[in-house]
Design a protein around this motif. Structure first.
Motif, PDB file in Angstrom:
ATOM      1  N   LEU A 166      22.890  59.595   6.159  1.00  0.00           N
ATOM      2  CA  LEU A 166      22.822  60.183   7.501  1.00  0.00           C
ATOM      3  C   LEU A 166      21.409  60.654   7.822  1.00  0.00           C
ATOM      4  O   LEU A 166      20.736  61.247   6.979  1.00  0.00           O
ATOM      5  N   ALA A 167      20.987  60.393   9.065  1.00  0.00           N
ATOM      6  CA  ALA A 167      19.656  60.783   9.536  1.00  0.00           C
ATOM      7  C   ALA A 167      19.782  61.940  10.520  1.00  0.00           C
ATOM      8  O   ALA A 167      20.848  62.177  11.094  1.00  0.00           O
ATOM      9  N   ASP A 168      18.694  62.646  10.728  1.00  0.00           N
ATOM     10  CA  ASP A 168      18.666  63.761  11.682  1.00  0.00           C
ATOM     11  C   ASP A 168      18.991  63.219  13.079  1.00  0.00           C
ATOM     12  O   ASP A 168      18.360  62.254  13.534  1.00  0.00           O
ATOM     13  N   GLY A 169      19.974  63.818  13.743  1.00  0.00           N
ATOM     14  CA  GLY A 169      20.343  63.386  15.081  1.00  0.00           C
ATOM     15  C   GLY A 169      21.453  62.358  15.135  1.00  0.00           C
ATOM     16  O   GLY A 169      21.896  61.985  16.223  1.00  0.00           O
ATOM     17  N   ASP A 170      21.913  61.871  13.975  1.00  0.00           N
ATOM     18  CA  ASP A 170      23.040  60.935  13.973  1.00  0.00           C
ATOM     19  C   ASP A 170      24.283  61.602  14.557  1.00  0.00           C
ATOM     20  O   ASP A 170      24.536  62.788  14.327  1.00  0.00           O
ATOM     21  N   LEU A 171      25.057  60.817  15.306  1.00  0.00           N
ATOM     22  CA  LEU A 171      26.339  61.292  15.826  1.00  0.00           C
ATOM     23  C   LEU A 171      27.417  60.716  14.901  1.00  0.00           C
ATOM     24  O   LEU A 171      27.595  59.506  14.823  1.00  0.00           O
ATOM     25  N   LEU A 172      28.082  61.600  14.180  1.00  0.00           N
ATOM     26  CA  LEU A 172      29.054  61.188  13.160  1.00  0.00           C
ATOM     27  C   LEU A 172      30.468  61.534  13.598  1.00  0.00           C
ATOM     28  O   LEU A 172      30.732  62.650  14.048  1.00  0.00           O
ATOM     29  N   THR A 173      31.379  60.561  13.474  1.00  0.00           N
ATOM     30  CA  THR A 173      32.798  60.809  13.687  1.00  0.00           C
ATOM     31  C   THR A 173      33.529  60.623  12.366  1.00  0.00           C
ATOM     32  O   THR A 173      33.353  59.597  11.697  1.00  0.00           O
ATOM     33  N   LEU A 174      34.323  61.615  12.004  1.00  0.00           N
ATOM     34  CA  LEU A 174      35.176  61.547  10.811  1.00  0.00           C
ATOM     35  C   LEU A 174      36.623  61.528  11.271  1.00  0.00           C
ATOM     36  O   LEU A 174      37.042  62.388  12.049  1.00  0.00           O
ATOM     37  N   ASP A 175      37.382  60.557  10.813  1.00  0.00           N
ATOM     38  CA  ASP A 175      38.787  60.402  11.199  1.00  0.00           C
ATOM     39  C   ASP A 175      39.599  60.330   9.910  1.00  0.00           C
ATOM     40  O   ASP A 175      39.338  59.480   9.053  1.00  0.00           O
ATOM     41  N   LEU A 176      40.580  61.232   9.770  1.00  0.00           N
ATOM     42  CA  LEU A 176      41.295  61.384   8.503  1.00  0.00           C
ATOM     43  C   LEU A 176      42.795  61.459   8.738  1.00  0.00           C
ATOM     44  O   LEU A 176      43.258  62.220   9.593  1.00  0.00           O
ATOM     45  N   ALA A 177      43.547  60.667   7.974  1.00  0.00           N
ATOM     46  CA  ALA A 177      45.010  60.735   8.011  1.00  0.00           C
ATOM     47  C   ALA A 177      45.539  60.767   6.582  1.00  0.00           C
ATOM     48  O   ALA A 177      45.138  59.945   5.754  1.00  0.00           O
ATOM     49  N   VAL A 178      46.394  61.731   6.297  1.00  0.00           N
ATOM     50  CA  VAL A 178      47.020  61.810   4.978  1.00  0.00           C
ATOM     51  C   VAL A 178      48.517  62.044   5.139  1.00  0.00           C
ATOM     52  O   VAL A 178      48.996  62.416   6.215  1.00  0.00           O
ATOM     53  N   ILE A 179      49.232  61.813   4.046  1.00  0.00           N
ATOM     54  CA  ILE A 179      50.665  62.075   4.035  1.00  0.00           C
ATOM     55  C   ILE A 179      50.987  62.957   2.834  1.00  0.00           C
ATOM     56  O   ILE A 179      50.436  62.763   1.750  1.00  0.00           O
TER      57      ILE A 179
END
Length: 259
Positions: free
Chosen positions: A91-104
């Motif tokens: 990851l670089a400075d200014g990156d737009l990061l989306t984290l998507d998580l699904a668990v059961i």
């Protein structure tokens, strides 16, 4: 088929939801300039295993993917928005990061996503886009009342995204969730109020507004999974799993610090 969960199953959904919320909250705190997407995937694996839960993604092989997914979390950077497959990227400075998580866990799944800026170099257009999808999610949750219609939620999302000036893609959106991650009904991010199924207590829905800055067209990476904006524009995505109760909507995927 649309699942209606029993009160006991909704209780178990709360446990799963808090786990998802806690993991995303921790990851957001840990992600910094120089963090590798594969590190994020490994941190997620450790947390899921330690909690006695199961990833919804590792063996996930739907018709649209080149599957199985083989990772524990979706990591989408900048112009990537959905199904971001973790890769060897720092990851670089200014990156737009989306984290998507699904668990059961306990037989009930929960699914959530967050978008945020890494480091200190936040672009105001990115910040505005993230705020817009978060507003859209709040509006949909506010509209999720027993006896209401599914179209009310889609319409609430559409109004906020359109007001922000963003085109809307309706191929991918929210979904029912319960004993499995993806179920009926599909919850598009645009729709007509008063239309669609009637919301009933015991329904679990994963609501997920997402946008791309200047297009509604997606392209797929060579990995067969990662979906990006066709123009290379930035993207944002947020998601919560909610339970329809007798009073309204309860957000299941808040971190423990927000209960």
């Amino acid at each position: 088929m649309i699942e209606i969960l029993t009160p006991d199953e909704v209780d178990r959904g709360r446990v799963t939801g808090h786990l998802v919320g806690d993991i995303l909250h921790e990851l957001r705190e840990r992600c910094a300039v120089g963090t590798n997407l594969l590190e994020i995937d490994e941190w997620t694996r450790q947390r899921i295993v330690a909690a006695g839960a199961t990833s919804c993604y590792v063996d996930y092989a739907p018709s649209f993917g080149r599957g199985p997914f083989g990772h524990y979390i979706c990591t989408a950077v900048n112009d990537a928005v959905l199904h971001g497959k973790p890769a060897d990227y720092e990851l670089a400075d200014g990156d737009l990061l989306t984290l998507d998580l699904a668990v059961i866990k306990g037989g009930v799944a929960a699914d959530a996503a967050i978008s945020f800026i890494v480091g200190d170099r936040a672009d105001q257009a990115d910040v505005a886009m993230i705020e817009t999808v978060e507003r859209a999610l709040r509006a949909a949750i506010a509209a999720a009342v027993p006896g209401g219609r599914l179209g009310d939620l889609s319409h609430a999302i559409e109004q906020e995204l359109t007001a922000g000036g963003y085109p809307i893609n309706t191929e991918f959106g929210g979904h029912g969730i319960g004993s499995t991650m993806h179920q009926d009904p599909h919850v598009p991010n645009a729709g007509r109020p008063g239309r669609g199924i009637t919301l009933r207590p015991g329904m679990l829905l994963a609501l997920e507004p997402w946008v791309m800055a200047d297009t509604d067209r997606l392209v797929v990476d060579p990995d067969g999974w990662t979906l990006r904006s066709a123009t290379g524009a930035r993207t944002a995505h947020c998601e919560h799993t909610i339970a329809i109760t007798g009073e309204g909507a309860e957000i299941l995927t808040l971190p423990a610090t927000h209960h």
